[in-house]
Scaffold this motif. Structure first.
Motif, mmCIF file in Angstrom:
data_model
loop_
_atom_site.group_PDB
_atom_site.id
_atom_site.type_symbol
_atom_site.label_atom_id
_atom_site.label_comp_id
_atom_site.label_asym_id
_atom_site.label_seq_id
_atom_site.Cartn_x
_atom_site.Cartn_y
_atom_site.Cartn_z
ATOM 1 N N ARG A 56 0.851 -1.348 -0.045
ATOM 2 C CA ARG A 56 -0.040 -0.010 0.043
ATOM 3 C C ARG A 56 0.988 1.162 -0.150
ATOM 4 N N ILE A 57 0.557 2.105 -0.865
ATOM 5 C CA ILE A 57 1.255 3.452 -0.975
ATOM 6 C C ILE A 57 0.291 4.551 -0.506
ATOM 7 N N ALA A 58 0.499 5.375 0.297
ATOM 8 C CA ALA A 58 -0.432 6.469 0.949
ATOM 9 C C ALA A 58 0.136 7.827 1.092
ATOM 10 N N VAL A 59 -0.357 8.603 0.281
ATOM 11 C CA VAL A 59 0.125 9.866 0.187
ATOM 12 C C VAL A 59 -0.759 10.992 1.035
ATOM 13 N N THR A 60 -0.299 11.648 2.039
ATOM 14 C CA THR A 60 -1.018 12.650 2.829
ATOM 15 C C THR A 60 -0.562 13.969 2.563
ATOM 16 N N ASP A 61 -1.562 14.917 2.353
ATOM 17 C CA ASP A 61 -1.357 16.352 2.106
ATOM 18 C C ASP A 61 -2.077 17.191 2.895
ATOM 19 N N PRO A 62 -1.929 18.287 3.149
ATOM 20 C CA PRO A 62 -2.498 19.207 4.082
ATOM 21 C C PRO A 62 -4.015 19.883 3.611
ATOM 22 N N LYS A 63 -4.295 19.502 2.488
ATOM 23 C CA LYS A 63 -5.517 20.424 1.869
ATOM 24 C C LYS A 63 -6.549 19.197 1.774
ATOM 25 N N GLY A 64 -7.412 19.306 2.360
ATOM 26 C CA GLY A 64 -8.593 18.360 2.395
ATOM 27 C C GLY A 64 -10.038 18.774 1.767
ATOM 28 N N GLU A 65 -10.006 19.989 1.141
ATOM 29 C CA GLU A 65 -11.013 20.477 0.475
ATOM 30 C C GLU A 65 -11.583 19.744 -0.753
ATOM 31 N N ARG A 66 -10.646 19.365 -1.585
ATOM 32 C CA ARG A 66 -10.917 18.838 -2.849
ATOM 33 C C ARG A 66 -10.826 17.133 -2.697
ATOM 34 N N HIS A 67 -11.715 16.459 -2.924
ATOM 35 C CA HIS A 67 -11.556 15.030 -2.933
ATOM 36 C C HIS A 67 -11.136 14.526 -4.182
#
Length: 134
Positions: free
Chosen positions: A76-87
């Motif tokens: 599993r590769i997961a990338v987290t970013d700080p902006k959650g406004e746009r799915h």
């Protein structure tokens, strides 16, 4: 999801050079964990997810987080970013557009992919079966 047997987490600054660095790391991990057959697909998925996070989810001075986990028969590769406004949503790109195909590539290569909202930001993930690409 079961407890990962192998796990790696790296934070990358929101810069273009983070994409190849994350891609190389994911490919190296696949090989180091005994899955050389998944190295190129892991690199491609990491590149697409990290590029999307950089283009659509990054904020100045807020790092992107790339997690690679091996759990049972799933990488599993997961990338987290700080902006959650746009799915994240796949979109139709015109033939002459440079961008707009990343999630279609992810969907074609990964066995499964999705996104999860976080208190701050979002995580977009993709999974590969250890038996190889689908």
């Amino acid at each position: 999801m079961n407890e990962p047997t192998r796990s790696d987490v790296r934070n990358y600054p929101p810069r273009q050079d983070s994409v190849p660095a994350a891609r190389r790391r994911a490919a190296w991990l696949a090989v180091a964990w005994g899955l050389p057959q998944l190295a190129s697909d892991a690199a491609l998925l990491t590149s697409e997810l990290t590029t999307n996070a950089l283009l659509h989810g990054s904020l100045r001075d807020r790092y992107l987080r790339v997690e690679v986990q091996l759990t049972g028969a799933v990488l599993r590769i997961a990338v987290t970013d700080p902006k959650g406004e746009r799915h994240p949503e796949p979109r139709a790109a015109a033939d002459d557009e440079q961008y707009g195909r990343g999630l279609h590539i992810v969907g074609a290569v990964a066995q499964r992919w999705g996104a999860a909202q976080r208190t701050v930001g979002k995580t977009v993930w993709a999974e590969l079966g250890v038996g190889g690409p689908r």
